[in-house]
Design a protein around this motif. Sequence first.
Motif, short mmCIF file in Angstrom:
data_model
loop_
_atom_site.label_atom_id
_atom_site.label_comp_id
_atom_site.label_asym_id
_atom_site.label_seq_id
_atom_site.Cartn_x
_atom_site.Cartn_y
_atom_site.Cartn_z
N UNK A 4 0.83 -1.21 0.00
CA UNK A 4 0.00 0.00 0.00
C UNK A 4 0.86 1.25 0.00
N UNK A 5 1.95 1.22 0.77
CA UNK A 5 2.88 2.37 0.80
C UNK A 5 3.58 2.52 -0.55
N UNK A 6 3.85 1.39 -1.22
CA UNK A 6 4.44 1.45 -2.57
C UNK A 6 3.49 2.16 -3.53
N UNK B 88 -0.52 7.55 5.52
CA UNK B 88 0.82 7.32 6.09
C UNK B 88 0.77 7.08 7.60
N UNK B 89 -0.22 7.66 8.27
CA UNK B 89 -0.24 7.64 9.74
C UNK B 89 -0.23 6.22 10.33
N UNK B 90 -1.06 5.27 9.80
CA UNK B 90 -1.06 3.93 10.44
C UNK B 90 0.30 3.23 10.42
N UNK B 91 1.18 3.64 9.52
CA UNK B 91 2.49 2.99 9.45
C UNK B 91 3.31 3.25 10.71
N UNK C 100 9.58 1.87 4.94
CA UNK C 100 8.88 2.27 3.70
C UNK C 100 8.14 3.58 3.91
N UNK C 101 7.51 3.74 5.09
CA UNK C 101 6.74 4.96 5.38
C UNK C 101 7.64 6.19 5.44
N UNK D 9 15.99 6.16 7.29
CA UNK D 9 15.71 7.57 7.61
C UNK D 9 16.78 8.48 7.01
N UNK D 10 18.04 8.11 7.20
CA UNK D 10 19.12 8.95 6.68
C UNK D 10 19.13 8.96 5.15
N UNK D 11 18.72 7.84 4.54
CA UNK D 11 18.63 7.79 3.08
C UNK D 11 17.53 8.73 2.60
#
Length: 2023
Positions: free
Chosen positions: A1339-1341, A1375-1378, A1390-1391, A1450-1452
């Motif tokens: 779903x995030x994809x 995005x929030x549920x992630x 992913x989020x 995160x850093x990516x």
Amino acid sequence: MSETNAFEIDEAKVSDENGEIYVFQWLCSLERAIERVPMDALRNAQSSVEATLLSIAKGADPYPIPGRPIRHLVARCFIAIYTRGETRTLFDTLQALVKVAGEMKPLDRDTRVAAFSCIGDLMAVFGSQVMSFMAEIALVSLKTLKNNSNPVLLRFHAITALQKSLSTAARAVTDSLSKDIIKQMKSALSDKALSIQRAAADVLVIMYPANDGNRTVADVESVVTLCTKSLDGADQLTRHSLARLAGHILASTQVQKAPPPPDASKKGGNKKDQDGDEQDESPIPPPSNGAPTTILPVENMLLQLSSQFNKTTSTRKMRIGIISFYATLFTTLGSAFVESNYPLIVRNLMYEVVQTPRSSLTRYEKLLVRKLVEVLLRDLIGTRMLSEPGQIGAIRELSNSYLKKWPALMPGQISPSPLTLVVVLKEIAGLLQQLGNAPPPVQDALSAPLVDLLAHPNHSTRISAAWTLRCFCRSTPLRLPKIVLTVMEMLQRDISTLSTPAAPANIDQRALGHAYGLSALFTVIPERPLYVSYDISAKVLDMAIQLLKRAGDHDVKVAGIEVEVAWTCIASIMTLGPNFVRSHLPQLLVLWRNALPKPTSKDTTTNIARSPQEWMFLLHVRECALGAILSFLRHNSPVLITLDVARRIASLLSNALLFANAFVAQKVDEQQDGAISFGGSRYIDLPTREALLRRRVYECFGALGFSTLTESMQSTLLQSVVSQFASPDGYTGSSVQAAIATSSGTFTSVWHSADGYGSGVTSIDVVTQPLSSEADAHVQSEKKNTLNRDTIETSIDILIAKPVIGSCEHDPLVVCQSRATEVAHIWPEPPPPVTSVTDTAIELFAALLPIQDSQSSARVIAQVIESVRSSRLERNTGRKAAVFVNATIAVLLALRSATTSHFRHARDTLGNTQVTTGLADFLMGAILDGDIVLRTAGSEALGRLASLAGTPFLASQTKTLVDQVVSNRDPNGRAGCALAFGAIYSHVGGMAAGPLLKTTVNLLMSLGNDPHPVVHFWALSALSQVIIAASLAYSPFVSSTLGMLFKLYTLDTHEIEGGTLTNSNISGDLPTYQVVCQIIDAVIGVLGPELQDSATTRTLVLDLVEEFGHESEEGICVEAIKCIQHFLIFTPEQVEIRDLVRKLRAHLSSSRRPLKMASINALYQMVQRDALTMSKIGGDRLVEDLFGMLDDASASEGVRGIISSWLRQTVIHNPSAWIDLCQRIMARTTASQQATNAAAQAGSGMQDDEAESFAGVGDPIPQGGHLTSRWQTQLFALQCIHDICTVVVRSNRREHLDIPFARQQNLQESNLLVSRVPDLIKMAFTASAAYVTEIRVEGLTVLRDVIEVFAKSPDPDYEDALLLEQHQAPITAALTPAFSSDSTPEILASAVEVCAVFVGCGVVRDVSKMGRILKLLTSALEQSTASGMLSIGDVGELSPNASVMLRISTLTAWAELETATIHQPYLLHVVSPHRATLASLWIATLRDYASVRADSEAVQESTSAGLDSSYFGLGREALLPYYDQSWFKILKAVATAMQSNDPYILAAMDGKASTSASNAPLSLRNEPTAFFFVVFGLVYDALATSSADSTSTGASRETAVTALKALKSLVRPEYSGNAILDSVIFGEFSGLCYRMAMTETAAVQIHLVEAIAALANSQSSSLTPREEADNKSFPPDSPLTHCLRICAYVLRHALPSARTSIAIVEGNMFADRIRLLVTAFKAFSIIGSTFGPRLQEDIRAVSVSLYAELLKDEHSELDIAGPTLPALKAMLAPPSEAKLCRSDSKYGRLVHGLISACLLHIDEMSGRVGPASTNKVKNNLLAAVLILTVVPPSLALSQAVVEHCCFLISQKLLEPLELCLTAAHCAKTIFTAASAGSQLLQQCIKLLVPGMITYVASVAALVDEPEAQRIHGPAIEEILKAFSTFLWAVPEISRPALLCILLPTLALLLDPSRSPSPPIHMQAVTHLLGFATGAPAAFKEAAGKLEQDVRDTLEASIRQAVGASKTSTQAAASKPQISLRSF
């Protein structure tokens, strides 16, 4: 054939030798013609056609007796005629056929079979119209059946005709006749002919209709009993028919009882039968919810079967058949019934089938019953019938009713038996794997009972619980850490109390159970590395080692438990792989050495007093230690298996083998009563213990390999394994029983023995075992799929001949083994110890024999043959048969290995005469044997041996086989010879066996005609093999083969029901027609494209295939579909695609799996070939049907392939329709979701504001009654959405992304992808809130796709707004549920990426409006800053690996934002506040990546990963993929920051705190920054890898570009100091640069030369002083010189004239090449400038000479020089010193030389035409003018050069347009440059003006050619602009004089009389008006001097222009204004 001729048969051809084929083909064409001809033509011909058909059916002269295909065709033609034409004559036709069928003794030709066949087919369609025939047909059929002297085929067709007639006309049957039919059919169920039993069963199905409420229980019982009795002699087809009848009649008990009739007369009963018949096919109504009113309650219905199952008289075959009754019953009742009654079904199976005394008599019975019930529960109910909610309900039911009932805590409570628990546990494991993700209710139901069951007293239950717990934690990884800790604590508690006096009685069982549970969980860790902390593995290893050390202090019993626990734990830890094991290996080797010492004299000397208990302990210890070694070898090879380690282990294995041999030699007599058992309740005797040890030894040798074994050790091993599988003493059963069976002759077959190990026969299946080579695999698949049967039927039937049944507990090590090849994580079922030691011995023999020398091979083979022929075997028939099978299979496997892996060596050893002679005789015995396994294995082995042995052997074996066929009348022997011929030809190959082809084919065809089913089936199978192997060489035999196949199709003997009684009973398991289809398929492959040329052959093949496609048996239809698939490849136009698709669609809804799967495969092929055509034929409906099939787990894989292929080909035409289909699936809920929601309903139910933005959009929240869908189906729907986005973007169809553009194109918006953005976001939201992890990630994809694809799409309603602006809230909600508490590391990562994509896409540019998305991203960064474990959002603390992975993600994400700041400046406001943090974290991540890559033991203390350094090696494997994906993105961000001189990056590179960064000016440094070498090393490695990769991809090129960008900054002194100039480092670096200059593409080399220039420029201060002493020549080894050389090399090879031009490298774009040239010339100049003023001029000369090469090129049609002229301008920039600009200076000579060369190049091209010469002239002309305009005034040029240049410009003005325009440009450039006051250029103007005026005049002369004039417009415009420039540049006083020249010139272009005005006129007028307004006085003066007519023209033109201008201004003022809104 015309339509009229199609109805006429040529009787002359009928009498011909191929008359039967002619009749067949005529009937085929007739059937097609009847369907197509006009009705009038059909009516006219109907009577004659009917007469012909009747003659054919009767076999009247000259027609042949109708065989199977002809009688089927005749019936179909009749049906077609009566369907389309008149039906008046139907009665007469039937009457004639009934008359033929009723003849008792035909005089000459018996055609009763054809008559019955046609009657049945006609009645099946028209029976309801001719019911008067019903009684007569029934009487004739019964009369024929009763007469046993009639052939079986005739009796079968009589009953079949009756069955088909009853299906439509049963109402016409009287009561008495009905009773007679039922009586006769019940009697026929015990007929000797199996085909009669099958037909009778089908009749009874109709006579007992499903919806009959008056059915009596007695009827049901009698039919079930009859069916059961018939099972003992039934074949698979008959079993299937009996099962269908039993299932049907039992299912009919679930209808509601009929109300009692008013009077109980028999008449009522008859009425019941009559009324019921016409609704026979109606579905069974579900049981009512009120009081049970069904004929039988569900429990009693199931008891009908279980009571038969448990009868003492029921044989094994009957019991297995009853399970197939169960299977058919459940299938008949349907999924809904099974799901709703699942508890009752399971209860019956558990308590009435599994847990009964009858099922517990022997170990074999227990395993058999368990296996049978598992097939029902797992393969049928679990996989095919339970929906996802049903699966969840099933797990909860099984847990609550069985698992939680143990232990029985309450008085009176009874625990389920271990047998039951094992079945339940296996089913739960299967259901968990199906679910993929267990919802919370399932987790709660399982987590506690599974852990509790580890302590069960029964060994099988403990092992099953361990495996199920492993499956549970694999599907629910969030529970893994807690369960691992719980089980570990329990194990530690058990161990601590193990040796205490107060220890409970079952402590040993508990300890072992917990040890196996813990071991099973450890195998999950490598699969789920992000969930568990690795420190636990070290604790367990320490605990195991301590246990081993203290085991010696305890008594034998306790020590045995401790040793098993310890080695089991160590074995499971070995699965963690080399990174963990490496550091502990020395310690482990010591432990193994202690556990496996050399045998002492006490071990080897006989009569030494050692108790059985001691032997038991010693064998047990060794076996456990070997288990750990085996695990080590499997999971750490070849990394840790060095030569030394291998030798040590080989020595230990040798010790263990010697010990086992010593034990056997001792012949220890075991006292049962005093024995102890290790493993709790499991008692294992000494021989079994020895078998377990020996098995482990063989397994370890196999895993270790043989390279380190000495010859003597190999020889010892071979002798050991041969004596194991082939010795007469290897049988461990009762010798008394064996002797009795031998003497009494009761032994039948080793495959039907029920002792549990079949006299020691192997369990290796050579028929279905996968092979290594492709050809072999093909042959194998052919054998495997011979029957094309349903896998469940096969799974049940295969147990009839399965003497050895495997189970998980036979080898507990399997639960703690992580198998790399394991895809589906299938429940492992290793065979029992005695069998497994035989299997491993055979496998070891097969691996060892091919690598022996000739002498050893001959000796070993002689030993095998001698063992098989040993006289001692005569006393034990079972063992004799087992040894023969074992030896044959061992030889076959050895030959397989030899021919696939060691062919050359084996030709000299196994192909030796010494070996082949004895082996051939031995194999011939197997080939002639009655056992099909021996025949199959023997024939394949002989074929492989022939491929090794050579031509003489081949010839002798062929002769022997031919002699056998001639002399041996035994059907099995003849079948074996046929198989051998096929195998020999297949394995020897077409080239070597070519001379044998004719003999082989003739012999196999001859055997194919043999009436015995065994012979003709296997002969045809072999022929199929031969055709495939021969390929094109078979062409000469094609026509004779097709003729033979047709003949066989018509023969009675080859029908399943045909031939003698014995033959027809054998035929059921040998489907000849399927093999015939396979031969046709092979023939199609041989013919290939030739099918298009040969119409006769093609028609016959197609007719045969279509006829087979009409057969009722599904296996034949499956093969026919495969033939059609093959046919479609070569001649698709000959196949009726529409009819084929219709047929395949019908098969898709078939209840029969094989047919469904074959149709799916065929549709997949057709869709791949042409999806658009399929769309036209199948329409949307077919796609919808396919989507509907996705919930069927077994078919979904193939269906997904079809849909994906279809989507990719057609989605671009209508993405909206595809989205609708996906949306329909996403609108359903998954069962996991339902269960989770139901469990969470007690919660607050609060919803966040942004999530509420979906409320009211689309459907309401699904309620309980909503459709559900499998989560895998929803996942596929999301993947389809992803594919849709990808395909549409790649298509570059702008209208799908831009509604305003689509409106301009007048396209329908609803079909476009952009119109579905709200739906896409909604689906992403639905997925993000799901329970299943995979769906959430996908779903995030999809959400990411939406953001990336539509980021730049304009809003259709608001200009200057973007479409996604209005969707920010829904995107945030998705995005929030992630970040919720139940999220997993993968979802979080992913989020975070999606958040960054949204922030960086440019939809929202104001930081303050980015809302929660930016907040989430920022909080993730803040978490990453802290050391230790991460806790992002509401997720609890994560494991070390997960924390590192999330930090990297995160850093990516932030790195990609940093990189995007170049194109999206607003991102600076997002990134700037965090620069200090980011800089240090990015550099730290790069440092960590370097450590992980180098596998460094010494990880820096301040690692950003927060990972304990002692486990870094273990985490390396898990983390490396994440680093690999991300590091170059982080490097790109670092490069971007370095480029912008970010002080924080400099501070981070220096290892300083970020706060210390300042903007102070940078001071030069000598030492590099702290992390310079880390980053430089990564850059260097990336560049070296990229340039070394010959198949470099776009990704590797991107990495190389990123590395070079970083390098540009990295070489600067503030980062590198002087480190880069170190001779060693620079030498390596320059070597890499040279290599890249030679190998890389232009796109990469652009950055390479920039980096080199940056190095030279930034380090010049360090380099130049050294060279100043002698700057007249280039220092040869200076870094600057190397930089210059690399740059020169790149330039040289980028030029078109270079011998190895860069243009030949793939991936070079023209634009890249231009950029490379410009960049390289610039870099060359930069490097040159660092050499100082003197050498700089020399370098300039080099670069100009290189450029001159470019100008000289006349071969390339691409214009390379033109775009690079700015580089030339930069090169010719004048020196700063005036003295260097004189004409005699280097610079002056250079300029002179270059301009002269340009003019010469132009002259050389005079008279030549073509793109190359035009380009050369243009570029040289431009270059010459460039030189003129660039040279400083102080540099004097030769007058001749200047004049010639101006002459050429004037000349080219009069040449073709392209050159003319260039010349005009040049002239304008000179005029413009001259305005600066250059005397040289003013001189040029004087020379150019005449030519320019001439050109204007020449264009003006084209007044009658308006098109030609228009073409010259651009050039004229340039000339006029030049004139204007010139005018404004001259002093005002000179302007009247100049205008006197210009005005007449411009007047030539004026033509005011023309309307509309020509473009050239308008251009002239525009400039004239400019002159008039700019210099009115001069204009007036000059105009006054013009001639009158010229002045008039001028005046008229100007007035006309001025007047038009005023009119247009007024018109514009009066127009209404369009508001922006209305647009």
